[in-house]
Enzyme design. Structure first.
Site, mmCIF file in Angstrom:
data_model
loop_
_atom_site.group_PDB
_atom_site.id
_atom_site.type_symbol
_atom_site.label_atom_id
_atom_site.label_comp_id
_atom_site.label_asym_id
_atom_site.label_seq_id
_atom_site.Cartn_x
_atom_site.Cartn_y
_atom_site.Cartn_z
ATOM 1 N N GLY A 109 8.895 -28.499 -17.484
ATOM 2 C CA GLY A 109 8.545 -29.286 -18.676
ATOM 3 C C GLY A 109 7.244 -28.821 -19.314
ATOM 4 N N GLU A 112 8.231 -25.971 -21.449
ATOM 5 C CA GLU A 112 8.990 -26.553 -22.568
ATOM 6 C C GLU A 112 8.053 -27.247 -23.560
ATOM 7 O OE1 GLU A 112 11.490 -28.642 -19.731
ATOM 8 O OE2 GLU A 112 13.257 -27.614 -20.518
HETATM 9 N N1 DAK Z 1 5.156 -32.824 -10.287
HETATM 10 C C1 DAK Z 1 4.388 -33.559 -9.468
HETATM 11 N N2 DAK Z 1 3.367 -33.056 -8.735
HETATM 12 C C2 DAK Z 1 3.120 -31.753 -8.853
HETATM 13 C C3 DAK Z 1 3.875 -30.909 -9.694
HETATM 14 C C4 DAK Z 1 4.934 -31.504 -10.459
HETATM 15 N N3 DAK Z 1 5.699 -30.807 -11.309
HETATM 16 N N4 DAK Z 1 3.378 -29.642 -9.587
HETATM 17 C C5 DAK Z 1 2.352 -29.710 -8.718
HETATM 18 N N5 DAK Z 1 2.195 -30.968 -8.255
HETATM 19 C C6 DAK Z 1 1.186 -31.452 -7.324
HETATM 20 C C7 DAK Z 1 1.460 -30.993 -5.898
HETATM 21 O O1 DAK Z 1 2.423 -31.827 -5.287
HETATM 22 C C8 DAK Z 1 0.106 -31.104 -5.272
HETATM 23 O O2 DAK Z 1 -0.156 -32.463 -4.992
HETATM 24 P P1 DAK Z 1 -0.881 -32.883 -3.573
HETATM 25 O O3 DAK Z 1 -0.039 -32.298 -2.502
HETATM 26 O O4 DAK Z 1 -2.240 -32.251 -3.647
HETATM 27 O O5 DAK Z 1 -0.910 -34.386 -3.621
HETATM 28 C C9 DAK Z 1 -0.833 -30.711 -6.406
HETATM 29 O O6 DAK Z 1 -0.070 -30.889 -7.599
HETATM 30 C C10 DAK Z 1 -1.297 -29.268 -6.332
HETATM 31 O O7 DAK Z 1 -0.116 -28.473 -6.228
HETATM 32 P P2 DAK Z 1 0.077 -27.378 -5.066
HETATM 33 O O8 DAK Z 1 -0.664 -27.749 -3.825
HETATM 34 O O9 DAK Z 1 1.545 -27.139 -4.945
HETATM 35 O O10 DAK Z 1 -0.640 -26.114 -5.735
HETATM 36 P P3 DAK Z 1 -0.346 -24.585 -5.495
HETATM 37 O O11 DAK Z 1 -1.436 -23.856 -6.210
HETATM 38 O O12 DAK Z 1 -0.109 -24.289 -4.053
HETATM 39 O O13 DAK Z 1 1.052 -24.310 -6.250
HETATM 40 C C11 DAK Z 1 2.619 -24.482 -8.102
HETATM 41 C C12 DAK Z 1 1.138 -24.417 -7.651
HETATM 42 C C13 DAK Z 1 2.620 -24.718 -9.615
HETATM 43 C C14 DAK Z 1 3.272 -23.109 -7.823
HETATM 44 C C15 DAK Z 1 3.359 -25.572 -7.332
HETATM 45 O O14 DAK Z 1 2.589 -26.793 -7.410
HETATM 46 C C16 DAK Z 1 4.729 -25.866 -7.874
HETATM 47 O O15 DAK Z 1 5.672 -25.128 -7.622
HETATM 48 N N6 DAK Z 1 4.889 -26.989 -8.618
HETATM 49 C C17 DAK Z 1 6.168 -27.434 -9.117
HETATM 50 C C18 DAK Z 1 6.615 -26.617 -10.301
HETATM 51 C C19 DAK Z 1 8.003 -27.068 -10.813
HETATM 52 O O16 DAK Z 1 8.986 -27.022 -10.049
HETATM 53 N N7 DAK Z 1 8.052 -27.518 -12.044
HETATM 54 C C20 DAK Z 1 9.314 -27.966 -12.664
HETATM 55 C C21 DAK Z 1 9.456 -29.454 -12.443
HETATM 56 S S1 DAK Z 1 10.996 -30.093 -13.160
HETATM 57 C C22 DAK Z 1 13.013 -33.921 -19.586
HETATM 58 C C23 DAK Z 1 11.674 -33.660 -19.684
HETATM 59 C C24 DAK Z 1 11.110 -32.752 -18.829
HETATM 60 C C25 DAK Z 1 11.849 -32.132 -17.849
HETATM 61 C C26 DAK Z 1 13.198 -32.384 -17.780
HETATM 62 C C27 DAK Z 1 13.790 -33.288 -18.644
HETATM 63 N N8 DAK Z 1 13.641 -34.897 -20.421
HETATM 64 C C28 DAK Z 1 12.792 -35.667 -21.348
HETATM 65 C C29 DAK Z 1 15.050 -35.090 -20.336
HETATM 66 C C30 DAK Z 1 11.189 -31.211 -16.947
HETATM 67 C C31 DAK Z 1 11.521 -31.023 -15.649
HETATM 68 C C32 DAK Z 1 10.591 -30.283 -14.808
HETATM 69 O O17 DAK Z 1 9.565 -29.855 -15.242
#
Ligand code: DAK
Length: 258
Positions: A109, A112
Site C-alpha cells: 500500500g 500504491e
Molecule cells: N504493517 C504493520 N507493521 C509493519 C509493517 C506493515 N506493513 N511493516 C513493518 N511493520 C512493523 C514490524 O512488524 C516491526 O514492528 P515491531 O516488531 O518492532 O513491533 C516494525 O514495523 C519494524 O519492522 P521490521 O522489524 O520488520 O524492520 P526490518 O528493517 O527488519 O524490515 C521490512 C523492513 C519493510 C522489509 C519489513 O518490515 C516488511 O517486510 N514489512 C512488511 C512489508 C509488506 O508486506 N507490505 C505489504 C503489506 S499488504 C487496500 C489498501 C491497501 C492495501 C490493500 C488494499 N484497500 C483500500 C482495498 C495494501 C496492502 C498491503 O500493503
C-alpha cells in the site's frame, strides 16, 4: 493526547504532509488514511496552497497497509466495509498536484500510495515493491493497475508475482520515479519542485493534471479532445492573458489564479 498520524505543515504555498508512525515503518491503517484524506482535502480547498508534498521518514515512506490490523479480517469484513472506498479512494480525487517524496521502503500500500500521487521524487535509498503475494493476497489499492501503466507489463508482473523489491536505480530506469536525489536533500528538492508548481497559474496546473491523468482513463481520441477543450478553456482566464503578455513584454508573469 495521542500524536497525530500525519503531520501537517505549510511551507509558503506548499502543503507538507508527513506520515508519522515510525515504529511500524508508517504502516497505513484506516486511521492514517482518514487523517491524510482530511488534510489533503483541506489543502485542496485552500486558495493559499498550490501544491502538496507527501513524505515519510528516512527508513520508510510506508511499508504497506497495516498487516496487524488486516490479519484477523474475514472476507465478509472486507466486503461489507468495502475496503477500498471512502478515504482510501478519496486520495485519487485530489485536484492539486501532490508529489510523493520517498525515502526507504515504499511497499504494498506504500508503493500504491506513492503511485496515487502525481509523481515520485525518490531518495537514493528508496525501495519499491508489491510484496502482497508473500502474504497470500494481491495488491488491492491499484498496484496491479498503476504499476504496469508506470513500468510496463513485464516488470510489473515480475514485481507482483515474485514480491521482490526494486531499488531506486531500477525504479527510475523503469519510469516509476521522476527524479533521484541524495537522502539528505529529498525534502528540500520535493518542496522546491512543489514551489515551482505552486508559482504557476492554478487553473492551468489543475487542468494539466486532469489532462495527463486522462491519458490513463480513456482512448487517445477522447483524451486528445479532453486536452483540447481544457486548452481552449484556459483562454477564458486572466492568467492566460497575463502569461502571454508577460512573455511578449519580457517580464515575469504575475498570476492571480483566475
Ligand atoms: N504493517 C504493520 N507493521 C509493519 C509493517 C506493515 N506493513 N511493516 C513493518 N511493520 C512493523 C514490524 O512488524 C516491526 O514492528 P515491531 O516488531 O518492532 O513491533 C516494525 O514495523 C519494524 O519492522 P521490521 O522489524 O520488520 O524492520 P526490518 O528493517 O527488519 O524490515 C521490512 C523492513 C519493510 C522489509 C519489513 O518490515 C516488511 O517486510 N514489512 C512488511 C512489508 C509488506 O508486506 N507490505 C505489504 C503489506 S499488504 C487496500 C489498501 C491497501 C492495501 C490493500 C488494499 N484497500 C483500500 C482495498 C495494501 C496492502 C498491503 O500493503
Amino acid at each position: 493526547m495521542s500524536e497525530s498520524l500525519v503531520k501537517v505543515e505549510v511551507r509558503g504555498r506548499v502543503g507538507l504532509l508527513t506520515l508519522n508512525r515510525p515504529k511500524v515503518l508508517n504502516a497505513l491503517s484506516n486511521a492514517v488514511i482518514t487523517e491524510l484524506a482530511v488534510a489533503m482535502r483541506a489543502f485542496d480547498a485552500d486558495e493559499n496552497i498550490g501544491a502538496m508534498v507527501l513524505t515519510g521518514n528516512e527508513k520508510a515512506f510506508a511499508a504497506g497497509a497495516d498487516i496487524g490490523a488486516m490479519a484477523q479480517w474475514s472476507y465478509l469484513d472486507v466486503y461489507k466495509a468495502d475496503y477500498i472506498s471512502g478515504d482510501w479512494d478519496a486520495l485519487r480525487h485530489i485536484r492539486k498536484p501532490v508529489i510523493a517524496a520517498v525515502a526507504g521502503y515504499a511497499l504494498g500500500g506504500g508503493c500504491e500510495l506513492a503511485m496515487v500521487c502525481d509523481f515520485i521524487i525518490a531518495a537514493e535509498n528508496a525501495k519499491f515493491g508489491q510484496p502482497e503475494i508473500n502474504l497470500g493476497v494481491i495488491p488491492g489499492y491499484g498496484g496491479t493497475q498503476r504499476l504496469p501503466r508506470a513500468v510496463g507489463k513485464a516488470k510489473a508482473m515480475d514485481l507482483v508475482l515474485t514480491g521482490r523489491m526494486m531499488d531506486v536505480v531500477e525504479a527510475e530506469r523503469a519510469g516509476l520515479v521522476a527524479r533521484v536525489v541524495p537522502v539528505e536533500r529529498l525534502l528540500e528538492e520535493a518542496i522546491a519542485a512543489a514551489e515551482i508548481i505552486a508559482s504557476k497559474s492554478m487553473p492551468s496546473v489543475m487542468m494539466a493534471k486532469e489532462s495527463v491523468n486522462r491519458a490513463f482513463e480513456s482512448s487517445l481520441a477522447e483524451s486528445l479532445l479532453f486536452e483540447h477543450r481544457n486548452f481552449h478553456a484556459l483562454f477564458g482566464t486572466d492568467d492566460q492573458k497575463e502569461g502571454m503578455r508577460a512573455f511578449v513584454e519580457k517580464r515575469k508573469p504575475d498570476f492571480k489564479n483566475r
